[in-house]
Design an enzyme around this catalytic site. Structure first.
Site, PDB file in Angstrom:
ATOM      1  N   CYS A   1       0.849  -1.201   0.000  1.00 13.22           N
ATOM      2  CA  CYS A   1       0.000   0.000   0.000  1.00 13.22           C
ATOM      3  C   CYS A   1       0.887   1.255   0.000  1.00 13.22           C
ATOM      4  O   CYS A   1       2.091   1.180   0.251  1.00 13.22           O
ATOM      5  CB  CYS A   1      -0.867  -0.009   1.254  1.00 13.22           C
TER       6      CYS A   1
ATOM      7  N   HIS B   1       3.151   1.851  11.294  1.00 10.89           N
ATOM      8  CA  HIS B   1       2.094   1.481  12.234  1.00 10.89           C
ATOM      9  C   HIS B   1       1.832   2.543  13.286  1.00 10.89           C
ATOM     10  O   HIS B   1       0.870   2.452  14.039  1.00 10.89           O
ATOM     11  CB  HIS B   1       2.467   0.185  12.971  1.00 10.89           C
TER      12      HIS B   1
ATOM     13  N   GLU C   1       0.362  -1.523  16.086  1.00  7.92           N
ATOM     14  CA  GLU C   1      -0.543  -0.390  15.803  1.00  7.92           C
ATOM     15  C   GLU C   1      -1.533  -0.188  16.956  1.00  7.92           C
ATOM     16  O   GLU C   1      -1.815   0.943  17.372  1.00  7.92           O
ATOM     17  CB  GLU C   1      -1.300  -0.643  14.495  1.00  7.92           C
TER      18      GLU C   1
ATOM     19  N   ASN D   1      -2.624  -8.189   8.071  1.00  3.65           N
ATOM     20  CA  ASN D   1      -3.544  -8.112   6.929  1.00  3.65           C
ATOM     21  C   ASN D   1      -3.364  -9.300   5.988  1.00  3.65           C
ATOM     22  O   ASN D   1      -4.309  -9.716   5.326  1.00  3.65           O
ATOM     23  CB  ASN D   1      -3.435  -6.754   6.235  1.00  3.65           C
TER      24      ASN D   1
HETATM   25  S1  SF4 Z   1      -3.036   2.039   7.447  1.00  7.33           S
HETATM   26 FE1  SF4 Z   1      -1.451   0.485   7.194  1.00  7.33          FE
HETATM   27  S2  SF4 Z   1      -2.278  -0.915   5.639  1.00  7.33           S
HETATM   28 FE2  SF4 Z   1      -3.507   0.969   5.552  1.00  7.33          FE
HETATM   29  S3  SF4 Z   1      -2.528   2.236   3.965  1.00  7.33           S
HETATM   30 FE3  SF4 Z   1      -1.621   2.812   5.917  1.00  7.33          FE
HETATM   31  S4  SF4 Z   1       0.223   1.524   6.135  1.00  7.33           S
HETATM   32 FE4  SF4 Z   1      -1.076   0.631   4.540  1.00  7.33          FE
END
Ligand code: SF4
Length: 286
Positions: A12, A71, A123, A218
């Site tokens: 991501c 995180h 996180e 995830n």
């Molecule tokens: S919250 Fe985590 S999984 Fe979602 S875009 Fe941000 S880094 Fe990526």
């Protein structure tokens, strides 16, 4: 064998930006990263190969600059690190910041915070370490064990599947009909896209290969989601985890990957699948 890739898969923007910041900084000065920048062994090994140090606590940091991961981290942890005289570089994903701000607002308005996620995940610890009172739930049994509050403020770890999050928020409403329950959707868009694409993929395939780190939340959620729609789901970290005895030659094979899996690892897995099937096919022809 036919290979289908999930429409949304792999790394991501939050993780890509964090890695880019780490590499740019490491070219200019010695850098230590506090905690795992991403839950992917391949990426972490590449960073270490470029001189980046990885430690788990502020006391272990031996460089002037230290990076907080995508995180995020609690204000308490960041303050503790700054008090050691270190320069803190924040690579916290903007969508994790959104979750932190939502939590602060809920608490400020008098809601008892309930976080849907894994209690020990970095996180979630980043969210809870600044709170005096909170609950973390991951299943209906956890909701059943909560004590009644006048007002519950519910939000989620960004990488939890949205269906599960909504279901647990409803479960909490059902259990405490006299309480006010405010739900804030903090599941990030890349997670929702990858989850949605995984459902579509798994419905079309005989086998799904999910690529991602063994500690990646995830990625595990993608495995669980695919397993609801496809009987044969394999979790691999790299191409080396693919096994010859999976007999994929006549199958439709789906490929998806977690948000910390680099495109290069996905490409290697796909190429190895193609090569292995070719070899098996040629062996059969001999
Ligand atoms: S919250 Fe985590 S999984 Fe979602 S875009 Fe941000 S880094 Fe990526």
């Amino acid at each position: 064998m036919k290979i289908i890739r999930a429409e949304h898969r792999g790394m991501c923007f939050g993780v890509k930006d964090a890695i880019a910041l780490a590499l740019k900084t490491a070219r200019q000065e010695p850098l230590t990263i506090l905690g795992d920048l991403v839950h992917n062994e391949t990426v972490l090994a590449e960073l270490q190969a470029r001189g980046v140090r990885l430690v788990q606590s502020p006391a272990e940091v031996m460089t002037q600059t230290v990076m907080v991961t995508a995180h995020g981290a609690s204000e308490r942890k960041i303050g503790e690190t700054r008090r050691l005289g270190l320069h803190v570089l924040e690579a916290t994903c903007p969508l994790v910041h959104v979750a932190h701000r939502s939590l602060t607002k809920l608490v400020g308005e008098g809601f008892h915070p309930v976080i849907i996620g894994k209690r020990d995940h970095v996180e979630v610890r980043g969210m809870t370490e600044d709170l005096e009172q909170f609950d973390v739930v991951l299943c209906e049994e956890d909701v059943a064990s909560l004590r009644e509050q006048a007002r519950f403020g519910v939000l989620a770890q960004t990488t939890q599947p949205i269906e599960k999050v909504r279901q647990l928020a409803q479960c909490l409403r059902d259990r405490f009909p006299n309480s006010e329950v405010r739900f804030v959707d903090t599941v990030c868009q890349p997670t929702k896209q990858r989850q949605g694409a995984a459902v579509e993929l798994a419905q079309k395939c005989d086998v799904v290969v999910v690529i991602g780190g063994v500690h990646s939340n995830n990625t595990h959620e993608l495995v669980r989601t695919c397993a609801r729609f496809c009987a044969r789901v394999h979790h691999v970290q790299t191409a080396d985890d693919l096994r010859g005895d999976w007999s994929l030659a006549d199958d439709v094979v789906g490929i998806t990957a977690g948000t910390s899996t680099p495109d290069s690892v996905i490409a290697e897995v796909e190429q190895r699948l193609i090569n292995t099937t070719k070899e098996q096919h040629e062996t059969c022809m001999v």
